[in-house]
Design a protein around this motif. Sequence first.
Motif, PDB file in Angstrom:
ATOM      1  N   GLY A 298      28.196  21.517  15.496  1.00 39.50           N
ATOM      2  CA  GLY A 298      27.984  20.250  16.191  1.00 39.50           C
ATOM      3  C   GLY A 298      29.189  19.771  16.966  1.00 39.50           C
ATOM      4  O   GLY A 298      29.149  18.717  17.597  1.00 39.50           O
ATOM      5  N   GLY A 299      30.291  20.546  16.960  1.00 42.49           N
ATOM      6  CA  GLY A 299      31.540  20.061  17.520  1.00 42.49           C
ATOM      7  C   GLY A 299      31.861  20.508  18.933  1.00 42.49           C
ATOM      8  O   GLY A 299      32.965  20.251  19.418  1.00 42.49           O
ATOM      9  N   GLY A 300      30.939  21.180  19.604  1.00 43.03           N
ATOM     10  CA  GLY A 300      31.208  21.606  20.967  1.00 43.03           C
ATOM     11  C   GLY A 300      31.834  22.985  21.033  1.00 43.03           C
ATOM     12  O   GLY A 300      32.249  23.571  20.014  1.00 43.03           O
ATOM     13  N   ARG A 301      31.904  23.521  22.256  1.00 43.82           N
ATOM     14  CA  ARG A 301      32.299  24.916  22.458  1.00 43.82           C
ATOM     15  C   ARG A 301      33.678  25.236  21.894  1.00 43.82           C
ATOM     16  O   ARG A 301      33.860  26.253  21.218  1.00 43.82           O
ATOM     17  CB  ARG A 301      32.260  25.247  23.958  1.00 43.82           C
ATOM     18  N   GLN A 302      34.687  24.399  22.167  1.00 44.30           N
ATOM     19  CA  GLN A 302      36.045  24.717  21.718  1.00 44.30           C
ATOM     20  C   GLN A 302      36.139  24.763  20.198  1.00 44.30           C
ATOM     21  O   GLN A 302      36.786  25.655  19.626  1.00 44.30           O
ATOM     22  CB  GLN A 302      37.034  23.705  22.286  1.00 44.30           C
ATOM     23  N   MET A 303      35.492  23.805  19.526  1.00 47.90           N
ATOM     24  CA  MET A 303      35.525  23.793  18.071  1.00 47.90           C
ATOM     25  C   MET A 303      34.789  25.008  17.506  1.00 47.90           C
ATOM     26  O   MET A 303      35.271  25.659  16.577  1.00 47.90           O
ATOM     27  CB  MET A 303      34.909  22.504  17.514  1.00 47.90           C
TER      28      MET A 303
ATOM     29  N   GLU B 140      28.251  -5.978  13.772  1.00 47.20           N
ATOM     30  CA  GLU B 140      29.638  -5.670  13.415  1.00 47.20           C
ATOM     31  C   GLU B 140      29.837  -4.159  13.505  1.00 47.20           C
ATOM     32  O   GLU B 140      29.066  -3.379  12.934  1.00 47.20           O
ATOM     33  CB  GLU B 140      29.942  -6.151  11.995  1.00 47.20           C
ATOM     34  N   ARG B 141      30.864  -3.732  14.224  1.00 46.94           N
ATOM     35  CA  ARG B 141      31.119  -2.303  14.400  1.00 46.94           C
ATOM     36  C   ARG B 141      31.499  -1.661  13.066  1.00 46.94           C
ATOM     37  O   ARG B 141      32.447  -2.108  12.406  1.00 46.94           O
ATOM     38  CB  ARG B 141      32.240  -2.103  15.417  1.00 46.94           C
ATOM     39  N   PRO B 142      30.797  -0.610  12.631  1.00 47.98           N
ATOM     40  CA  PRO B 142      31.171   0.060  11.387  1.00 47.98           C
ATOM     41  C   PRO B 142      32.399   0.941  11.594  1.00 47.98           C
ATOM     42  O   PRO B 142      32.684   1.388  12.703  1.00 47.98           O
ATOM     43  CB  PRO B 142      29.940   0.911  11.070  1.00 47.98           C
ATOM     44  N   LEU B 143      33.109   1.187  10.507  1.00 51.41           N
ATOM     45  CA  LEU B 143      34.211   2.146  10.523  1.00 51.41           C
ATOM     46  C   LEU B 143      33.606   3.523  10.252  1.00 51.41           C
ATOM     47  O   LEU B 143      33.105   3.791   9.156  1.00 51.41           O
ATOM     48  CB  LEU B 143      35.239   1.796   9.442  1.00 51.41           C
ATOM     49  N   PHE B 144      33.627   4.400  11.256  1.00 51.22           N
ATOM     50  CA  PHE B 144      32.981   5.700  11.156  1.00 51.22           C
ATOM     51  C   PHE B 144      34.032   6.796  11.114  1.00 51.22           C
ATOM     52  O   PHE B 144      34.873   6.891  12.018  1.00 51.22           O
ATOM     53  CB  PHE B 144      32.038   5.913  12.340  1.00 51.22           C
ATOM     54  N   VAL B 145      33.998   7.627  10.060  1.00 52.76           N
ATOM     55  CA  VAL B 145      35.000   8.664   9.849  1.00 52.76           C
ATOM     56  C   VAL B 145      34.296  10.021   9.764  1.00 52.76           C
ATOM     57  O   VAL B 145      33.795  10.407   8.701  1.00 52.76           O
ATOM     58  CB  VAL B 145      35.807   8.411   8.560  1.00 52.76           C
TER      59      VAL B 145
ATOM     60  N   GLU C  84      38.604  19.408   8.112  1.00 50.03           N
ATOM     61  CA  GLU C  84      39.484  18.523   8.877  1.00 50.03           C
ATOM     62  C   GLU C  84      38.757  17.256   9.289  1.00 50.03           C
ATOM     63  O   GLU C  84      37.566  17.264   9.601  1.00 50.03           O
ATOM     64  CB  GLU C  84      40.043  19.227  10.116  1.00 50.03           C
ATOM     65  N   LEU C  85      39.493  16.151   9.265  1.00 50.14           N
ATOM     66  CA  LEU C  85      39.032  14.916   9.885  1.00 50.14           C
ATOM     67  C   LEU C  85      39.252  15.040  11.386  1.00 50.14           C
ATOM     68  O   LEU C  85      40.194  15.696  11.829  1.00 50.14           O
ATOM     69  CB  LEU C  85      39.814  13.716   9.362  1.00 50.14           C
ATOM     70  N   TYR C  86      38.393  14.383  12.170  1.00 50.67           N
ATOM     71  CA  TYR C  86      38.630  14.383  13.610  1.00 50.67           C
ATOM     72  C   TYR C  86      38.158  13.057  14.202  1.00 50.67           C
ATOM     73  O   TYR C  86      37.736  12.158  13.472  1.00 50.67           O
ATOM     74  CB  TYR C  86      37.983  15.582  14.292  1.00 50.67           C
ATOM     75  N   ALA C  87      38.253  12.915  15.529  1.00 48.59           N
ATOM     76  CA  ALA C  87      37.935  11.653  16.215  1.00 48.59           C
ATOM     77  C   ALA C  87      38.733  10.505  15.603  1.00 48.59           C
ATOM     78  O   ALA C  87      38.201   9.428  15.328  1.00 48.59           O
ATOM     79  CB  ALA C  87      36.429  11.367  16.170  1.00 48.59           C
ATOM     80  N   LEU C  88      40.034  10.739  15.421  1.00 42.43           N
ATOM     81  CA  LEU C  88      40.871   9.746  14.753  1.00 42.43           C
ATOM     82  C   LEU C  88      41.237   8.558  15.630  1.00 42.43           C
ATOM     83  O   LEU C  88      41.946   7.657  15.191  1.00 42.43           O
ATOM     84  CB  LEU C  88      42.133  10.430  14.221  1.00 42.43           C
ATOM     85  N   SER C  89      40.729   8.540  16.862  1.00 44.56           N
ATOM     86  CA  SER C  89      40.847   7.323  17.673  1.00 44.56           C
ATOM     87  C   SER C  89      39.904   6.235  17.168  1.00 44.56           C
ATOM     88  O   SER C  89      40.016   5.078  17.565  1.00 44.56           O
ATOM     89  CB  SER C  89      40.493   7.635  19.130  1.00 44.56           C
ATOM     90  N   LEU C  90      38.993   6.612  16.264  1.00 45.77           N
ATOM     91  CA  LEU C  90      37.969   5.702  15.731  1.00 45.77           C
ATOM     92  C   LEU C  90      37.087   5.153  16.846  1.00 45.77           C
ATOM     93  O   LEU C  90      36.648   4.007  16.820  1.00 45.77           O
ATOM     94  CB  LEU C  90      38.610   4.568  14.926  1.00 45.77           C
ATOM     95  N   GLU C  91      36.818   6.019  17.825  1.00 42.40           N
ATOM     96  CA  GLU C  91      35.957   5.656  18.963  1.00 42.40           C
ATOM     97  C   GLU C  91      34.873   6.720  19.160  1.00 42.40           C
ATOM     98  O   GLU C  91      34.570   7.095  20.292  1.00 42.40           O
ATOM     99  CB  GLU C  91      36.802   5.534  20.248  1.00 42.40           C
ATOM    100  N   HIS C  92      34.316   7.222  18.079  1.00 43.13           N
ATOM    101  CA  HIS C  92      33.336   8.305  18.197  1.00 43.13           C
ATOM    102  C   HIS C  92      32.137   7.866  19.036  1.00 43.13           C
ATOM    103  O   HIS C  92      31.666   6.728  18.949  1.00 43.13           O
ATOM    104  CB  HIS C  92      32.874   8.754  16.809  1.00 43.13           C
ATOM    105  N   LYS C  93      31.632   8.797  19.847  1.00 38.63           N
ATOM    106  CA  LYS C  93      30.587   8.462  20.816  1.00 38.63           C
ATOM    107  C   LYS C  93      29.241   8.112  20.190  1.00 38.63           C
ATOM    108  O   LYS C  93      28.374   7.576  20.876  1.00 38.63           O
ATOM    109  CB  LYS C  93      30.404   9.613  21.806  1.00 38.63           C
ATOM    110  N   HIS C  94      29.048   8.362  18.898  1.00 33.76           N
ATOM    111  CA  HIS C  94      27.779   8.008  18.264  1.00 33.76           C
ATOM    112  C   HIS C  94      27.732   6.562  17.775  1.00 33.76           C
ATOM    113  O   HIS C  94      26.665   6.061  17.427  1.00 33.76           O
ATOM    114  CB  HIS C  94      27.489   8.933  17.084  1.00 33.76           C
ATOM    115  N   VAL C  95      28.879   5.875  17.729  1.00 33.00           N
ATOM    116  CA  VAL C  95      28.910   4.518  17.179  1.00 33.00           C
ATOM    117  C   VAL C  95      28.021   3.542  17.955  1.00 33.00           C
ATOM    118  O   VAL C  95      27.304   2.749  17.339  1.00 33.00           O
ATOM    119  CB  VAL C  95      30.361   4.001  17.068  1.00 33.00           C
TER     120      VAL C  95
END
Length: 311
Positions: A155-160, A195-200, A173-184
């Motif tokens: 699910g992580g795209g071609r490079q991953m 209220e915006r959830p914290l998504f990790v 590994e954790l990723y999207a550590l900007s906490l701005e994942h596109k699914h939010v």
Amino acid sequence: MTTKTKIFIDGDAGTTGLEIRERLAGRADIALLALPQEQRKNVAAKRDILASVDIAILCLPDDAARETVALCGALGDESPRLLDASTAHRVAEGWVYGFAELCEGQAAAIAHGRRIANVGCYATGAIALIRPLVDAGLIRSDQPLTINAISGYSGGGRQMIEAYERGEAPAFELYALSLEHKHVPEIMAYSKLSERPLFVPSVGNFRQGMLVSMPLALDALPGKPKAEDFEGAYAGHYAGAKHVRLAATPTSGKLDPLTLNGTDDLEVFVIANEARRHALLVARLDNLGKGAAGAAVQNLDLMMGKTAGSA
């Protein structure tokens, strides 16, 4: 003789597009049309094939999906119905969200819609957990929530994908550590959260499979509910659903993210420690099944007038 529905998959070289093509290949009710490799970037050729089909499935990067939608818009009455598997239109005006089990009437909206935005994989699990509880008044729309998730690397795209398949990626590994994942944004919109959830999100060294989990302090919720209140909300919300169900907590005390691989199902678990007034809600699915290609085919069947995807 039964008329076949003409389908064009725009972007069938990626993971989701390949999976959808494989699922549709050989179906007697579908005619799959394709552009020759040398014409795939030819705008006139793409316009012609779009004008000739009933439904176009977009498996493209967001900007490319928007370009194809604009091309379809210029076709007027010749424009096909659209099923977009990108992120581009999931919260866009005029698009129906492609999660048939979202709420009463959603499957019918998909069936009759002209532009359907296929749901995101993480969002599928998160919304499946949250929306029934918001509707039941067990979680406030402004409730602070933390959502943790692990997915297979597909699910992580071609490079991953390439990094894992070359053996160059870690076990976890954790990723999207900007906490701005596109699914939010879609999680908020269709869970009815203000209220915006914290998504990790995180990724494991396995190809496919997914767990989405949400811990809750029960005494911080409206009415201080018990686990049985959550179970009742889920059982009622998903009553009659073919692909989503409430599952019993495993006696092993463990959950394997790979269990539903190869299916289009989603399981919801309510795991509670009443003495501590803690609960853990978990959704388990195949990120390539109910989280991507399986959901797309479910939506396509609804668009074609079939009942396989109905809630």
